[in-house]
Design a protein around this motif. Sequence first.
Motif, short mmCIF file in Angstrom:
data_model
loop_
_atom_site.label_atom_id
_atom_site.label_comp_id
_atom_site.label_asym_id
_atom_site.label_seq_id
_atom_site.Cartn_x
_atom_site.Cartn_y
_atom_site.Cartn_z
N UNK A 134 -6.34 85.59 -79.92
CA UNK A 134 -5.52 84.41 -79.59
C UNK A 134 -4.21 84.84 -78.93
N UNK A 135 -3.58 85.89 -79.50
CA UNK A 135 -2.33 86.38 -78.93
C UNK A 135 -2.53 86.91 -77.52
N UNK A 140 -2.13 86.50 -71.76
CA UNK A 140 -2.81 86.45 -70.46
C UNK A 140 -2.41 85.18 -69.71
N UNK A 141 -2.38 84.05 -70.44
CA UNK A 141 -1.96 82.78 -69.81
C UNK A 141 -0.53 82.86 -69.33
N UNK A 142 0.34 83.49 -70.17
CA UNK A 142 1.75 83.62 -69.83
C UNK A 142 1.93 84.47 -68.58
N UNK A 143 1.27 85.63 -68.55
CA UNK A 143 1.43 86.53 -67.40
C UNK A 143 0.76 85.95 -66.16
N UNK A 145 0.64 82.77 -65.51
CA UNK A 145 1.61 81.78 -65.05
C UNK A 145 2.75 82.45 -64.30
N UNK A 146 3.21 83.61 -64.83
CA UNK A 146 4.27 84.36 -64.14
C UNK A 146 3.81 84.85 -62.78
N UNK A 147 2.55 85.28 -62.72
CA UNK A 147 2.00 85.75 -61.45
C UNK A 147 1.95 84.63 -60.43
N UNK A 148 1.51 83.44 -60.87
CA UNK A 148 1.46 82.30 -59.97
C UNK A 148 2.87 81.91 -59.52
N UNK A 149 3.83 81.95 -60.47
CA UNK A 149 5.22 81.64 -60.14
C UNK A 149 5.77 82.64 -59.14
#
Length: 239
Positions: A134-135, A140-143, A145-149
Motif C-alpha cells: 500500500x505504501x 508510486x502514485x505520488x512520484x 504525479x510529480x513526473x506528470x507535473x
Amino acid sequence: MAANDSDTYVTYFCATCNGNNTETEAKAYCAKCDSCFCDGCVRLHSQGFQNHTTDGPEKMEKWPVAMATQEFLENCEVHKGKKFALFCEDHSQLCCHTCDLSHRQCSKVTPIANTTLSAADDQQLSAEINTILDQLMKLQTYWKSNLESLQVSYKKRLLDVKRMRERINAALDDLEKTTLKEMDEVKASWNASLMLDVDTCSRLRSELTRLSDAVQEIGTKNKKNAELAFIAFQKSEYI
C-alpha cells in the motif's frame, strides 16, 4: 510468474502440454498426480483416472507453489544457480552453501529445513507485506504525479523560452533596421559632404594650376604683364 501494473500473479502451466514443449495455462490440479492440467488435458485425465479428484482455480489454495514462485524465493541473489539452504540468526540473513563460508564464525546458522513459521507469523508477514505494498502504491502514485507535473512545467518553461526568443528576435530585427537606417542617413550625409569637398579641392586645384601656368606665362617684363601678375597674385589670395 507474470506481472501486471499493480498486481503480481502466478501462472501455472499444463504439465502434459509442457512435456510437448507447449506452454498452456493450467486450469486444474490433481494432488495424486501432483500435476496441473489445462482444460483439454484435464478432461482426458478425468477419463483415464476417474478416481482422481482435481481442484480448479476456485480451490487454488490446494495447488502447489508454482515453479516460478519457488525459484524466485529459493534462488540466492548473490550466487547465481545456488539455492538458500541456511538461515543465519546473527545477521537475520538467508544463505546458500556458498554464502555460508562468510558465516562460519556466526553462533547460530540453522538449516532452513529445521525452521518453522507459525500461522500467526504467516498472517503477520502477509499483513506487513500488504502494508508495504500500500505504501509503495502511494509512493508510486505520488512520484507519478510529480513526473506528470514536471512534464507540464517543462513544456510551460519551454514555451516561455520560445516566446522570449521570438520577442528577442523581433527586438533585434527592429534594432537592426533602425541602426541600418541611421547608418544609411549618416553615410548619405557624409558622402554628400565629402563629395563636395572633393569637388571643391578639384576645382581649386584646377584654378591654382591654371593660375600658376598664367603666372609663369606672363612674367613681369612689361607694364601690362606687371598688371596681370598683380591680378594673378590677388586671385591666389582668395582662391
